[in-house]
Design an enzyme around this catalytic site. Sequence first.
Site, PDB file in Angstrom:
ATOM      1  CE  LYS A  51      -0.323  -0.107   5.022  1.00 30.71           C
ATOM      2  NZ  LYS A  51      -0.624  -0.965   6.278  1.00 30.71           N
ATOM      3  NE  ARG A  69      -6.961   0.999  11.115  1.00 26.84           N
ATOM      4  CZ  ARG A  69      -5.529   0.744  10.361  1.00 26.84           C
ATOM      5  NH1 ARG A  69      -4.745   1.535  10.583  1.00 26.84           N
ATOM      6  NH2 ARG A  69      -5.287  -0.274   9.791  1.00 26.84           N
ATOM      7  CG  HIS A  75      -3.973  -3.889  12.078  1.00 24.68           C
ATOM      8  ND1 HIS A  75      -2.977  -4.650  11.399  1.00 24.68           N
ATOM      9  CD2 HIS A  75      -3.643  -2.778  11.804  1.00 24.68           C
ATOM     10  CE1 HIS A  75      -1.825  -3.846  11.118  1.00 24.68           C
ATOM     11  NE2 HIS A  75      -2.384  -2.629  11.359  1.00 24.68           N
ATOM     12  NE  ARG A 108      -2.797  -7.692   7.975  1.00 24.31           N
ATOM     13  CZ  ARG A 108      -3.448  -8.114   9.017  1.00 24.31           C
ATOM     14  NH1 ARG A 108      -4.103  -9.484   9.027  1.00 24.31           N
ATOM     15  NH2 ARG A 108      -3.511  -7.384  10.057  1.00 24.31           N
ATOM     16  CE1 TYR A 119      12.112  32.518   1.371  1.00 22.55           C
ATOM     17  CE2 TYR A 119      12.233  30.201   1.279  1.00 22.55           C
ATOM     18  CZ  TYR A 119      12.076  31.485   0.699  1.00 22.55           C
ATOM     19  OH  TYR A 119      11.768  31.087  -0.488  1.00 22.55           O
ATOM     20  CB  CYS A 135      13.925  26.489   1.007  1.00 22.92           C
ATOM     21  SG  CYS A 135      15.065  27.687   1.588  1.00 22.92           S
ATOM     22  CG  MET A 136       8.737  23.750  -1.577  1.00 22.66           C
ATOM     23  SD  MET A 136       7.442  24.612  -3.014  1.00 22.66           S
ATOM     24  CE  MET A 136       6.495  25.750  -1.901  1.00 22.66           C
ATOM     25  CG  ASP A 137      11.746  23.405  -4.614  1.00 25.65           C
ATOM     26  OD1 ASP A 137      10.795  22.451  -4.417  1.00 25.65           O
ATOM     27  OD2 ASP A 137      11.325  24.732  -4.889  1.00 25.65           O
TER      28      ASP A 137
END
Length: 818
Positions: A487, A585, A614, A671, A713, A761-763
């Site tokens: 998954k 759940r 589970h 599993r 920043y 930073c973002m990138d």
Amino acid sequence: MAELALDQIAKLLAAKQVQVRANQKISRLLIDSRQFVSADACLFFALRGQNHDGHHHLFELMEKGVVNFVVEEVPRDLQAKANFIQVENTRAALQQLGRAVRKNSKAKVLAITGSNGKTVVKEWLSQLVQYDLKQVRSPKSFNSQVGVPLSLWRMDEDHELAIIEAGISKPGEMGKLAEIIQPDWGIFTNIGSAHSENFALLEQKIDEKLLLFKEVQLLIYEKNNSFLAQKIEAFAAENGIELFSWGLGQAHADVNLTMEEGEVRARWNNQTIKLDFPFADEGAVQNFGHSLSAALALGVAAEKIAKRAPKLQPVEMRLEMKRGIQGNLIINDAYNSDLESIRIALHFLEHHGKNRDKVLILSDVYQSGLPPKELYQKISKLINSSNLLKVIAIGERIGKYNQHFNCPTQYYPNTEAFLRDWPRHHFSHSAILLKGARKFHFEKISQRLEQKNHETVLHVNLHALIHNLNYYRAQLRPHTKIMAMVKAFGYGSGAFEVANALQFHGVNYLGVAYADEGVELRKAGISLPILVLNPELSAMPDMVKYTLEPEIYSFKRLREFAEHVTGCGEKDFPIHLKLETGMNRLGFTEEELPQLIAELQSIQVLKVESVFSHLAASDEALHDDFTRKQIAQFEQMSGQLEAALPYTFWRHLANSAAISRFPEAHFNLVRLGISLYGAASNEEEQKHLRVVSELKATVSQVKDLKPGETVSYGRSFTAHEAMQIAIISLGYADGFRRSLSNGRGEVFIRGKRYPTVGRVCMDMCMVNVTGSEVQEGDAVEIFGENISVNELAQNMDTIPYEVFTGISQRVKRVYFME
Ligand SMILES: *Cc1c(COP(=O)(O)O)cnc(C)c1O
């Protein structure tokens, strides 16, 4: 290549029973039905392994025309149709055959073992001696219990030298390899670095490897003050073995290498030769030292070696697989382009290309030692049995001989001509194999085909994944099955590639979260049963169409699904019932069981394939009592269902942590999730697992700061003295959280750790590299062999699950098998 008549082979193998209808000359051994190329002169050994049985493929191979088989059991229905040699153990028979071929040969057999570098030493030695000695060597890294006999089979009567690699995966195997290979000479490359606490283990490893050399006349090794060198010297003295040594700055070694200002010199036999050796890293120098010494010991003139050294080719061992533009899959094999490696690469293409159109881009082939006509005939055969959509042939030679390819072929004299013609080609959702000799610079083609990403890559080692799978498999009772959880895009590692490897290695079930994930897998050619944990109402048509099996956790879902399946005219559609045992759940509670049983009895179109629950805290000793309660509750509830339903079903409860901690929770299926991907729930277990994925970025720039300057920043970091920072090509949008700012996170470059400075930073992010040799373009490890995913998770205040699944989809995934 050896050539023996079938009845001769039967005699050599001391067969129990022989049925040879028509005697034949055999020149080709086959042990894997998927590597079938031609039935001509082919003998198939039906090997039995942990997850495969070659006997299951006899019929399929007969259909393809194979008529010669070595088997442990002769299938009744086929016995009249082919030649069978029946033996006690097919693996032992293959080894016996390898040994017989070796015994008949007059060649000097040189065996190589050690922790690393075996393949490179073999290839370089071969390049250094190729014009002086007629020689044969193991293909690629065929060094195992079955690889070695196949390598020996390649020996001819007129070979003068055979270079054979030997590797082992567990204790006890080396003695066997020694018996098969019977080496005359040996090279011990090195032993993996050891921590002081497992010193005893290191010694044991050396002793085991030395078993290969018990009977050799000459042993080549690196002389220095290491523990390994001392062990080798003692071993040689004890067994009357002559030594041939080399070392860096070792005046007493037979060959003394020196490196000064980039110049390599070798002093040998009172003679000094200058070597223009094209690689600089430490590992390469060691590999070179070994191959150089062996070449000198074999009597190749120093002047010749000096001429050949600058031309040594790098040995690229990895077949790389990447996602490209337009949904293409790119398989890049930069290994030298001899016949054997083409065969291996085509096989890889077949296996990983599954449902895609397959395209081969192939250059002229060197290093085959065959006359061109014969070489391209052989290549045609390989291509014609490979089910390709088209071939793009690049090079002057291949242009002359490609008329025998039976699929559409486009020809270009060189790589530039092909790239000029690029707009005419529309590659889309294809699997494309690039197989080019170095001078054709196929990297220019792969750059065009690859996605335009920033240079941040998740490397996924599928061999390590299978190692981890087998580690858990060994803890199960023989009939317990495994469902692998893939998954969330295979825990971030890539669902299809992971699922495909698992399917091949005999996993029984796959688990995904949503139907879409299952549909993707089906479209790509995965045929294993797939459980969908969160089957949404809107996905029902797809579930039925692609045979995806839903988790059913409520009456509402049960009724809706039954109605849908009835409408489709399906019967006995498999479903999986989820029970509530303490996780709170999804799932049916104990109070709901009587009604559930009643409803199931009236629904004919669904069949309960499994019942499961589970565990909420299987990894935490603190909650072990609670876990035991859950196990008992599950036992009890699933027992009620079993008593009420007229058929049996699978029962499962254990996730990764419970597999090792609660054997009583295995039932008949487990599993397996996170541990498969290399993150165990405790340290002891972690020692047995291998790292599967490594997140790598690059240094985009190195910058000098003056005192008083600030970084990133918000100016949260100020340089108090002159310093250097490296700007790294990854940020929070890739999964490197902003909370790792200002020293909370570390990265690994050129053997050292460096802390972050300023805000992530973002990138991009920045690290402090003051005083180091870090340079623009260096590779940066975010997590992997040196910084564990556990450590990164701790620094981000989370768990490995979230680190794995938080790696952005824009990060390119590259798969490899070692
Ligand atoms: C994800 C998942 C697993 C696997 O758990 P791991 O801790 O990763 O081994 C098992 N069962 C269910 C229902 C899951 O959702």
